[in-house]
Design an enzyme around this catalytic site. Structure first.
Site, PDB file in Angstrom:
ATOM      1  N   GLY A  14      12.213  34.128  30.640  1.00 21.37           N
ATOM      2  CA  GLY A  14      12.359  32.942  30.582  1.00 21.37           C
ATOM      3  C   GLY A  14      12.890  32.353  32.374  1.00 21.37           C
ATOM      4  N   GLY A  16      14.070  29.091  32.874  1.00 23.53           N
ATOM      5  CA  GLY A  16      14.704  27.876  32.885  1.00 23.53           C
ATOM      6  C   GLY A  16      15.986  28.053  33.590  1.00 23.53           C
ATOM      7  N   GLY A  19      17.732  31.559  33.109  1.00 22.60           N
ATOM      8  CA  GLY A  19      17.094  32.648  33.551  1.00 22.60           C
ATOM      9  C   GLY A  19      17.124  32.662  35.072  1.00 22.60           C
ATOM     10  N   PHE A 119      30.286  10.245  28.539  1.00 26.41           N
ATOM     11  CA  PHE A 119      29.224  10.797  27.495  1.00 26.41           C
ATOM     12  C   PHE A 119      30.169  10.898  26.244  1.00 26.41           C
ATOM     13  CE2 PHE A 119      24.920  12.741  27.534  1.00 26.41           C
ATOM     14  CZ  PHE A 119      24.475  11.970  28.636  1.00 26.41           C
ATOM     15  N   GLN A 240      21.111  20.418  15.941  1.00 27.56           N
ATOM     16  CA  GLN A 240      21.689  18.925  16.660  1.00 27.56           C
ATOM     17  C   GLN A 240      20.364  18.152  16.431  1.00 27.56           C
ATOM     18  OE1 GLN A 240      22.634  18.093  21.032  1.00 27.56           O
ATOM     19  NE2 GLN A 240      24.630  17.794  19.474  1.00 27.56           N
ATOM     20  N   HIS A 242      19.219  14.556  17.878  1.00 23.92           N
ATOM     21  CA  HIS A 242      19.749  13.642  18.644  1.00 23.92           C
ATOM     22  C   HIS A 242      19.682  12.239  18.030  1.00 23.92           C
ATOM     23  CE1 HIS A 242      20.121  11.236  22.362  1.00 23.92           C
ATOM     24  NE2 HIS A 242      20.694  12.384  23.040  1.00 23.92           N
ATOM     25  N   LEU A 252      12.927  11.896  24.123  1.00 27.72           N
ATOM     26  CA  LEU A 252      14.241  11.690  24.218  1.00 27.72           C
ATOM     27  C   LEU A 252      14.904  10.137  25.114  1.00 27.72           C
ATOM     28  CD1 LEU A 252      17.105  12.979  23.570  1.00 27.72           C
ATOM     29  CD2 LEU A 252      17.293  13.641  25.907  1.00 27.72           C
ATOM     30  N   GLU A 255      21.594  10.135  25.872  1.00 26.35           N
ATOM     31  CA  GLU A 255      22.882   9.378  25.578  1.00 26.35           C
ATOM     32  C   GLU A 255      23.518   8.779  26.747  1.00 26.35           C
ATOM     33  OE1 GLU A 255      25.191  12.134  23.339  1.00 26.35           O
ATOM     34  OE2 GLU A 255      26.987  11.704  24.578  1.00 26.35           O
ATOM     35  N   ARG A 286      27.243  13.553  18.558  1.00 32.02           N
ATOM     36  CA  ARG A 286      26.017  13.400  18.042  1.00 32.02           C
ATOM     37  C   ARG A 286      25.783  13.449  16.602  1.00 32.02           C
ATOM     38  NH1 ARG A 286      22.642  16.218  23.159  1.00 32.02           N
ATOM     39  NH2 ARG A 286      23.446  14.396  24.700  1.00 32.02           N
ATOM     40  N   HIS A 353      16.704  18.457  18.145  1.00 30.36           N
ATOM     41  CA  HIS A 353      17.014  18.215  19.776  1.00 30.36           C
ATOM     42  C   HIS A 353      17.325  19.459  20.345  1.00 30.36           C
ATOM     43  CE1 HIS A 353      18.045  16.854  23.637  1.00 30.36           C
ATOM     44  NE2 HIS A 353      19.371  16.864  23.535  1.00 30.36           N
ATOM     45  N   GLU A 387      20.006  28.480  25.819  1.00 30.95           N
ATOM     46  CA  GLU A 387      19.846  28.015  24.367  1.00 30.95           C
ATOM     47  C   GLU A 387      19.304  29.066  23.540  1.00 30.95           C
ATOM     48  OE1 GLU A 387      17.970  23.938  24.220  1.00 30.95           O
ATOM     49  OE2 GLU A 387      17.796  24.237  22.143  1.00 30.95           O
ATOM     50  N   ARG A 398      27.072  20.539  19.404  1.00 29.32           N
ATOM     51  CA  ARG A 398      27.261  20.536  20.797  1.00 29.32           C
ATOM     52  C   ARG A 398      27.492  19.162  21.505  1.00 29.32           C
ATOM     53  NH1 ARG A 398      23.776  19.484  25.334  1.00 29.32           N
ATOM     54  NH2 ARG A 398      21.992  19.284  24.192  1.00 29.32           N
TER      55      ARG A 398
HETATM   56  C1  LIG Z   1      14.782  16.067  26.585  1.00 34.53           C
HETATM   57  C2  LIG Z   1      16.101  17.148  26.778  1.00 34.53           C
HETATM   58  C3  LIG Z   1      17.163  16.523  27.617  1.00 34.53           C
HETATM   59  C4  LIG Z   1      18.200  17.060  27.644  1.00 34.53           C
HETATM   60  N1  LIG Z   1      19.184  16.586  28.602  1.00 34.53           N
HETATM   61  C5  LIG Z   1      20.278  17.335  28.614  1.00 34.53           C
HETATM   62  C6  LIG Z   1      21.401  17.057  29.506  1.00 34.53           C
HETATM   63  O1  LIG Z   1      21.593  16.006  30.007  1.00 34.53           O
HETATM   64  N2  LIG Z   1      22.485  17.888  29.724  1.00 34.53           N
HETATM   65  C7  LIG Z   1      22.496  18.923  28.799  1.00 34.53           C
HETATM   66  O2  LIG Z   1      23.993  19.617  29.031  1.00 34.53           O
HETATM   67  N3  LIG Z   1      21.559  19.416  28.222  1.00 34.53           N
HETATM   68  C8  LIG Z   1      20.496  18.779  27.869  1.00 34.53           C
HETATM   69  N4  LIG Z   1      19.403  19.313  27.241  1.00 34.53           N
HETATM   70  C9  LIG Z   1      19.559  20.442  26.759  1.00 34.53           C
HETATM   71  C10 LIG Z   1      19.290  21.544  27.648  1.00 34.53           C
HETATM   72  O3  LIG Z   1      18.325  20.916  28.592  1.00 34.53           O
HETATM   73  C11 LIG Z   1      18.771  22.991  27.420  1.00 34.53           C
HETATM   74  O4  LIG Z   1      19.513  23.213  26.283  1.00 34.53           O
HETATM   75  C12 LIG Z   1      18.853  23.846  28.300  1.00 34.53           C
HETATM   76  O5  LIG Z   1      18.282  23.196  29.498  1.00 34.53           O
HETATM   77  C13 LIG Z   1      18.089  25.116  28.241  1.00 34.53           C
HETATM   78  O6  LIG Z   1      18.044  26.193  29.130  1.00 34.53           O
HETATM   79  P1  LIG Z   1      17.416  27.656  29.130  1.00 34.53           P
HETATM   80  O7  LIG Z   1      17.287  27.906  30.395  1.00 34.53           O
HETATM   81  O8  LIG Z   1      18.126  28.267  28.106  1.00 34.53           O
HETATM   82  O9  LIG Z   1      16.051  27.437  28.657  1.00 34.53           O
HETATM   83  P2  LIG Z   1      14.644  26.392  29.041  1.00 34.53           P
HETATM   84  O10 LIG Z   1      14.822  25.684  30.279  1.00 34.53           O
HETATM   85  O11 LIG Z   1      13.933  25.846  27.962  1.00 34.53           O
HETATM   86  O12 LIG Z   1      13.798  27.589  29.642  1.00 34.53           O
HETATM   87  C14 LIG Z   1      13.221  28.621  28.913  1.00 34.53           C
HETATM   88  C15 LIG Z   1      12.208  29.353  29.748  1.00 34.53           C
HETATM   89  O13 LIG Z   1      11.748  30.469  28.917  1.00 34.53           O
HETATM   90  C16 LIG Z   1      10.410  30.652  29.230  1.00 34.53           C
HETATM   91  N5  LIG Z   1       9.845  31.397  27.969  1.00 34.53           N
HETATM   92  C17 LIG Z   1      10.042  30.950  26.516  1.00 34.53           C
HETATM   93  N6  LIG Z   1       9.403  32.193  25.828  1.00 34.53           N
HETATM   94  C18 LIG Z   1       8.773  32.931  26.682  1.00 34.53           C
HETATM   95  C19 LIG Z   1       8.266  34.030  26.490  1.00 34.53           C
HETATM   96  N7  LIG Z   1       7.751  34.325  25.309  1.00 34.53           N
HETATM   97  N8  LIG Z   1       7.611  34.867  27.510  1.00 34.53           N
HETATM   98  C20 LIG Z   1       7.978  34.453  28.851  1.00 34.53           C
HETATM   99  N9  LIG Z   1       8.616  33.143  29.053  1.00 34.53           N
HETATM  100  C21 LIG Z   1       9.042  32.570  27.869  1.00 34.53           C
HETATM  101  C22 LIG Z   1       9.920  29.417  29.272  1.00 34.53           C
HETATM  102  O14 LIG Z   1       8.602  29.288  29.925  1.00 34.53           O
HETATM  103  C23 LIG Z   1      10.836  28.698  30.112  1.00 34.53           C
HETATM  104  O15 LIG Z   1      10.691  28.978  31.632  1.00 34.53           O
HETATM  105  C24 LIG Z   1      18.372  18.587  27.010  1.00 34.53           C
HETATM  106  C25 LIG Z   1      17.341  18.995  26.406  1.00 34.53           C
HETATM  107  C26 LIG Z   1      16.225  18.170  25.979  1.00 34.53           C
HETATM  108  C27 LIG Z   1      15.010  18.645  25.394  1.00 34.53           C
END
Ligand SMILES: Cc1cc2nc3c(=O)[nH]c(=O)nc-3n(C[C@H](O)[C@H](O)[C@H](O)COP(=O)(O)OP(=O)(O)OC[C@H]3O[C@@H](n4cnc5c(N)ncnc54)[C@H](O)[C@@H]3O)c2cc1C
Length: 587
Positions: A14, A16, A19, A119, A240, A242, A252, A255, A286, A353, A387, A398
């Protein structure tokens, strides 16, 4: 099948925010790190985060981490673990300043400090006046954050495996994690990545619902990997919704719109949140706002011909504020709702969400085994952050902008702990071939399946069933039926067939593998939701409409094996301050 083997100190599944924050820590310390991602790193869902990152900088209104902690505990409906919440809120300012120093371009106030906006659920002085706590870069905070982290990682020589999908964990006879199996999406080739430490950072699983704000890649792969290897999933009943997804599209509307002064109205033009949350109004938590929207629609005060949505009004705001602070929102509204919010309100409905539950971890991202088999024990070599993990800092609900904070604080904490682990591990442990074979057999079965179920059709059925049986309000008969229905669909998912193998290349195979992960998430959600006989945070039961602290101040743990649920107590004791005991939750 030819299997390629590679060796790393750490493999992170991952790319994101979670990661990449952990990867940065490790690469800067000189370790050999592989980061796998199904998409190019900067297309991870973090990029879509709009509103901001919570931190009590106090740049606009007075603030401190203790107030932030109180709000987060209250927002969690007292299910959050207070030691973890204290840990997160205390480090918030530091991780935000760190990002600023990494080069992230936050919006600025006139005096040059980081811009902050109010918020939902944020208060001063333990439940007093509205606080202003979300640090933002217009309505594209996640975009700025992810690009900053990516660039720092490139500079630190992190090795990215782009369009690689992690399949399964490899565990040895002691249960220690020694690597992952992975699929190179372009070629279809399978590799075993051996590692001293594996970190799951696969993000959410919102694609398990029909209406979702999540990206297509958010299919709960890390949770599927964990569940298949015997790790329980925590608090999966808490999803959650939204309040403001674009009606009909699910995209989305942050907020931040309400933070900047927008508000919700019903078909009579009434600002109905004043009835449900007299103090916080549109900036209540929320879960509260989503339930209010659902009630308005149920009682016939929804808008449009089918009275099935509400309106989010911001056309009373100055056009300059909308263009400067909410340009992305304006673009989304024009594209997906065909309205220009400078002139007209945006039609919205509650939309799936965020997943509060996930893989159980401690404060350092280490995955922990079930409580009731003895004291909590760390699974050697396995970490989870972001997440996909459950600490739990968000409990049953949350607060907005606390997730970007979560991924930064715990991404960094996990990175630091992994460095300590790696220093004590000069050698790789042996790969357990049985574990690898099991994963390969899963892919081979899929490739060889004849006369099986259609992947896209089965996925659609799963999403519809989740939407109907496990929505904003939960009804006893629907939950019961839902468990049977999802179980039946999950069985069929075990027999899905990739149609037209010659034509569809690898994407069909990937969709099928993703679907099996979504099925694990859906089952865990339905079974946990049916078992929790109370209403708390985002879990609102029609038959048990109040919170029951005597019996339910505990986390659920769902085990794939036997579809069994166990529980472990909430950690009410913070690290240094006094506990916030459960109280009535009024906004
Ligand atoms: C539209 C939207 C708006 C949001 N706005 C906010 C905000 O303003 N403030 C806030 O605090 N939160 C917000 N959130 C929530 C927040 O953005 C997420 O919870 C957070 O960014 C998740 O980060 P992460 O690194 O855990 O996962 P992600 O950013 O989802 O990254 C997951 C990673 O895992 C990889 N992956 C998944 N499965 C595999 C696999 N099997 N093999 C290899 N790679 C894989 C993907 O390619 C990706 O790189 C929002 C969420 C959404 C959907």
């Amino acid at each position: 099948m030819k299997i390629i083997k590679r060796k790393f100190d750490a493999v992170i599944v991952g790319a994101g925010g979670a990661g990449m924050r952990a990867a940065l820590q490790l690469s800067e310390a000189g370790f050999k790190v592989a980061v796998l991602s199904k998409v190019f790193p900067t297309r991870s869902h973090t990029v879509a985060a709009q509103g901001g990152i919570a931190a009590s900088l106090g740049n606009v209104t007075e603030d401190n981490w203790h107030w932030h902690m109180y709000d987060t505990v209250k927002g969690s409906d007292y299910l959050g673990d207070q030691d973890a919440i204290e840990f997160m809120c205390r480090q918030a300012n530091e991780v935000v300043y760190e990002l600023e120093h990494f080069g992230m371009h936050f919006d600025r106030l006139e005096n040059g400090k980081i811009y902050q906006r109010p918020f939902g659920g944020q208060s001063q002085n333990f439940g007093g006046a509205q606080a202003t706590r979300s640090c933002s870069a217009a309505d594209r905070t996640g975009h700025a954050l992810l690009h900053t982290l990516y660039q720092r990682n490139v500079y630190a020589n992190t090795q990215f495996f782009v369009e690689w999908m992690g399949l399964d964990l490899v565990r040895d006879e002691q249960g220690d994690v020694t690597g992952v199996t992975a699929l190179e999406m372009e070629t279809g080739g399978i590799s075993v990545l051996q590692a001293k430490v594996v970190l799951l950072a696969t993000g959410g699983a919102g694609r398990g619902f029909q209406a979702s704000t999540n990206a297509f890649i958010n299919t709960g792969d890390g949770l599927g990997m964990a569940a298949r290897s015997g790790v329980p999933l925590e608090d999966m009943e808490f999803w959650q919704f939204h309040p403001t997804g674009v009606y009909g599209a699910g995209v989305l509307i942050s907020e931040a719109v309400r933070g900047e002064g927008g508000f919700l109205i019903n078909k009579d033009g009434e600002r109905f949140m004043e009835r449900y949350a007299p103090n916080a109004k549109d900036l209540a938590s929320r879960d509260v706002v989503s339930r209010a929207l659902t009630m308005e629609i149920k009682e016939g005060r929804g808008c449009g011909g089918n009275t099935d949505h509400l309106l989010l009004k911001l056309n009373h705001l100055n056009a300059d504020i909308i263009n400067r602070r909410l340009p992305g929102i304006r673009e989304i509204a024009i594209k997906f709702a065909q309205v220009d919010p400078i002139k007209d309100p945006i039609p919205v409905v509650p939309t799936a969400h965020y997943m509060m539950g996930g893989i159980p971890t401690n404060l350092y991202g280490q995955v922990v085994t079930p409580y009731n088999t003895g004291p909590e024990e760390v699974i050697q070599g396995l970490y989870a952050v972001g997440e996909c993990a459950c600490l739990s800092v968000h409990g049953a609900n949350r607060l907005g902008t606390n997730s970007l904070l979560d991924i930064l604080v715990f991404g960094r904490a996990a990175g630091k702990k992994i460095i300590e682990d790696l220093k004590k591990m000069p050698h790789h442990k042996k790969l357990h071939t049985n574990s690898v074979d099991m994963s390969l057999a899963r892919v081979a079965r899929l490739d060889n399946q004849k006369n099986g179920e259609n992947v896209a059709q089965t996925a659609e059925e799963l999403r519809k069933a989740m939407q109907k049986h496990c929505g904003v309000f939960r009804f006893p008969d629907l939950l019961k039926e839902g468990v049977d229905k999802i179980s039946e669909i999950a069985k069929r998912i075990d027999n899905t067939e990739i149609k037209d193998k010659s034509k569809v290349f690898n994407t069909a195979r990937i969709e099928a593998l993703e679907l099996s992960n979504l099925a694990e998430v859906a089952l865990a959600t339905m079974v946990s939701a049916e078992a929790r006989n109370e209403s708390r945070g985002a879990h609102a039961r029609e038959d048990f409409s109040i919170r029951n602290d005597d019996n339910w101040l505990k986390h659920s743990l769902y085990f794939k094996e036997g579809r069994r649920i166990d529980y472990k107590p909430v950690r009410l004791k913070p690290l240094t301050v006094k506990s916030f005991p459960p109280e009535a939750r009024i906004y």
